[in-house]
Scaffold this motif. Structure first.
Motif, PDB file in Angstrom:
ATOM      1  N   ILE A 138       0.817  -1.208   0.000  1.00  0.00           N
ATOM      2  CA  ILE A 138       0.000   0.000   0.000  1.00  0.00           C
ATOM      3  C   ILE A 138       0.849   1.256   0.000  1.00  0.00           C
ATOM      4  O   ILE A 138       0.480   2.272  -0.606  1.00  0.00           O
ATOM      5  CB  ILE A 138      -0.977  -0.023   1.194  1.00  0.00           C
ATOM      6  N   SER A 139       2.006   1.208   0.652  1.00  0.00           N
ATOM      7  CA  SER A 139       2.854   2.401   0.684  1.00  0.00           C
ATOM      8  C   SER A 139       3.291   2.824  -0.706  1.00  0.00           C
ATOM      9  O   SER A 139       3.601   4.001  -0.950  1.00  0.00           O
ATOM     10  CB  SER A 139       4.093   2.146   1.557  1.00  0.00           C
ATOM     11  N   ARG A 140       3.327   1.890  -1.642  1.00  0.00           N
ATOM     12  CA  ARG A 140       3.704   2.211  -3.023  1.00  0.00           C
ATOM     13  C   ARG A 140       2.500   2.588  -3.891  1.00  0.00           C
ATOM     14  O   ARG A 140       2.677   3.127  -4.977  1.00  0.00           O
ATOM     15  CB  ARG A 140       4.438   1.031  -3.655  1.00  0.00           C
ATOM     16  N   PHE A 141       1.309   2.265  -3.430  1.00  0.00           N
ATOM     17  CA  PHE A 141       0.111   2.483  -4.251  1.00  0.00           C
ATOM     18  C   PHE A 141      -0.925   3.317  -3.503  1.00  0.00           C
ATOM     19  O   PHE A 141      -2.122   3.066  -3.602  1.00  0.00           O
ATOM     20  CB  PHE A 141      -0.487   1.139  -4.673  1.00  0.00           C
ATOM     21  N   SER A 142      -0.457   4.330  -2.770  1.00  0.00           N
ATOM     22  CA  SER A 142      -1.367   5.141  -1.963  1.00  0.00           C
ATOM     23  C   SER A 142      -1.826   6.409  -2.666  1.00  0.00           C
ATOM     24  O   SER A 142      -2.721   7.093  -2.185  1.00  0.00           O
ATOM     25  CB  SER A 142      -0.687   5.512  -0.634  1.00  0.00           C
ATOM     26  N   ASN A 143      -1.241   6.729  -3.807  1.00  0.00           N
ATOM     27  CA  ASN A 143      -1.616   7.957  -4.526  1.00  0.00           C
ATOM     28  C   ASN A 143      -1.529   7.684  -6.025  1.00  0.00           C
ATOM     29  O   ASN A 143      -0.672   8.201  -6.717  1.00  0.00           O
ATOM     30  CB  ASN A 143      -0.699   9.101  -4.115  1.00  0.00           C
ATOM     31  N   VAL A 144      -2.451   6.868  -6.522  1.00  0.00           N
ATOM     32  CA  VAL A 144      -2.409   6.388  -7.901  1.00  0.00           C
ATOM     33  C   VAL A 144      -3.525   7.039  -8.709  1.00  0.00           C
ATOM     34  O   VAL A 144      -4.700   6.899  -8.381  1.00  0.00           O
ATOM     35  CB  VAL A 144      -2.566   4.847  -7.953  1.00  0.00           C
ATOM     36  N   HIS A 145      -3.155   7.746  -9.759  1.00  0.00           N
ATOM     37  CA  HIS A 145      -4.169   8.284 -10.667  1.00  0.00           C
ATOM     38  C   HIS A 145      -4.195   7.515 -11.993  1.00  0.00           C
ATOM     39  O   HIS A 145      -5.109   7.668 -12.797  1.00  0.00           O
ATOM     40  CB  HIS A 145      -3.949   9.775 -10.936  1.00  0.00           C
ATOM     41  N   HIS A 146      -3.166   6.697 -12.214  1.00  0.00           N
ATOM     42  CA  HIS A 146      -3.111   5.865 -13.415  1.00  0.00           C
ATOM     43  C   HIS A 146      -2.390   4.575 -13.057  1.00  0.00           C
ATOM     44  O   HIS A 146      -1.324   4.588 -12.449  1.00  0.00           O
ATOM     45  CB  HIS A 146      -2.358   6.591 -14.531  1.00  0.00           C
ATOM     46  N   LEU A 147      -3.000   3.442 -13.433  1.00  0.00           N
ATOM     47  CA  LEU A 147      -2.419   2.136 -13.151  1.00  0.00           C
ATOM     48  C   LEU A 147      -2.209   1.388 -14.462  1.00  0.00           C
ATOM     49  O   LEU A 147      -3.107   1.322 -15.302  1.00  0.00           O
ATOM     50  CB  LEU A 147      -3.352   1.320 -12.255  1.00  0.00           C
ATOM     51  N   SER A 148      -1.011   0.831 -14.628  1.00  0.00           N
ATOM     52  CA  SER A 148      -0.739  -0.030 -15.778  1.00  0.00           C
ATOM     53  C   SER A 148      -0.521  -1.451 -15.270  1.00  0.00           C
ATOM     54  O   SER A 148       0.254  -1.670 -14.337  1.00  0.00           O
ATOM     55  CB  SER A 148       0.498   0.446 -16.549  1.00  0.00           C
ATOM     56  N   ILE A 149      -1.227  -2.403 -15.869  1.00  0.00           N
ATOM     57  CA  ILE A 149      -1.104  -3.819 -15.528  1.00  0.00           C
ATOM     58  C   ILE A 149      -0.517  -4.534 -16.730  1.00  0.00           C
ATOM     59  O   ILE A 149      -1.133  -4.596 -17.792  1.00  0.00           O
ATOM     60  CB  ILE A 149      -2.466  -4.437 -15.160  1.00  0.00           C
ATOM     61  N   HIS A 150       0.679  -5.074 -16.553  1.00  0.00           N
ATOM     62  CA  HIS A 150       1.344  -5.816 -17.614  1.00  0.00           C
ATOM     63  C   HIS A 150       1.231  -7.302 -17.310  1.00  0.00           C
ATOM     64  O   HIS A 150       1.778  -7.779 -16.310  1.00  0.00           O
ATOM     65  CB  HIS A 150       2.815  -5.401 -17.706  1.00  0.00           C
ATOM     66  N   ILE A 151       0.507  -8.029 -18.130  1.00  0.00           N
ATOM     67  CA  ILE A 151       0.464  -9.484 -18.042  1.00  0.00           C
ATOM     68  C   ILE A 151       1.612 -10.000 -18.894  1.00  0.00           C
ATOM     69  O   ILE A 151       1.558  -9.957 -20.126  1.00  0.00           O
ATOM     70  CB  ILE A 151      -0.885 -10.044 -18.518  1.00  0.00           C
TER      71      ILE A 151
END
Length: 220
Positions: free
Chosen positions: A152-165
């Protein structure tokens, strides 16, 4: 739309050194409201969501759907030239991302490795060469019951998320039926004034979702 890389497959998913996933015991049977925990799909700007290497245009948007529709197999995304997929997901505010569910078929088309990048709009496959914010080794999950907890400390202020499969279990293409996102969404108005904060996750004790502690890699 190929990324131009070969298909590397196969890595462990059982407990023990070298990784894989360790699944915790299930919780009590949850109430019907459990799906509210995965309401962040409502906070995605779907018109601007793009999925690279999808075999059919705009089908990447279909997997971000309500919890109670996750078993609708008529809505899915499948990769085109090889096993990789790349989702570029813009949110309508700031998100504190707490967990992800990735559901596929119970076969080799199921994703096997997921890499997350935050706040890099319009990523391409060339951009995936950089170090991800977090990497997960995935188990096959044909019912949508396994949640992968983010740092969570790395993803606490996310306005855009990229998911690479990055990989599947050995099939020519990858098929995904559902992606569930759990966390908090914060609406931000002009001048940076925070108006309200919504907790999208219910009490963890109310959930049957299996908490997964995958092998992860963090940026130092």
């Amino acid at each position: 739309m190929s990324c131009g890389r070969g298909r590397g497959h196969g890595h462990g998913h059982g407990p023990g050194p070298g990784g894989g996933c360790r699944c915790a015991a299930e919780h009590e049977e949850p109430p019907a409201e459990r799906g509210l925990a995965y309401g962040l799909y409502l906070r995605i700007d779907l018109e601007r969501l793009h999925c690279l290497n999808e075999s059919r245009l705009h089908t990447g948007r279909l997997v971000f759907k309500p919890w109670d529709q996750r078993h609708d197999r008529s809505k899915f995304v499948e990769s085109d030239d090889d096993e990789e997929l790349l989702f570029n997901i813009p949110f309508t505010g700031n998100v504190k991302l707490k967990g992800i569910i990735v559901m596929g078929e119970d076969d080799d088309s199921h994703p096997a490795e997921m890499r997350l990048f935050k706040n890099i709009p319009q990523m391409s496959f060339g951009d995936t060469e950089r170090e991800p914010d977090q990497t997960f080794s995935l188990n096959r999950d044909p019912t949508g019951e396994l949640e992968y907890a983010t740092k969570i400390s790395r993803f606490s202020n996310v306005h855009h998320l990229s998911i690479h499969i990055a990989k599947n279990f050995g099939a020519e293409t990858t098929k995904i039926l559902y992606v569930g996102l759990r966390g908090e969404w914060t609406e931000i108005r002009q001048h940076g004034v925070t108006i309200c904060n919504y907790e999208a996750a219910a009490n963890p004790a109310d959930h049957k979702i299996q908490q997964v502690t995958p092998q992860t890699h963090f940026i130092s």
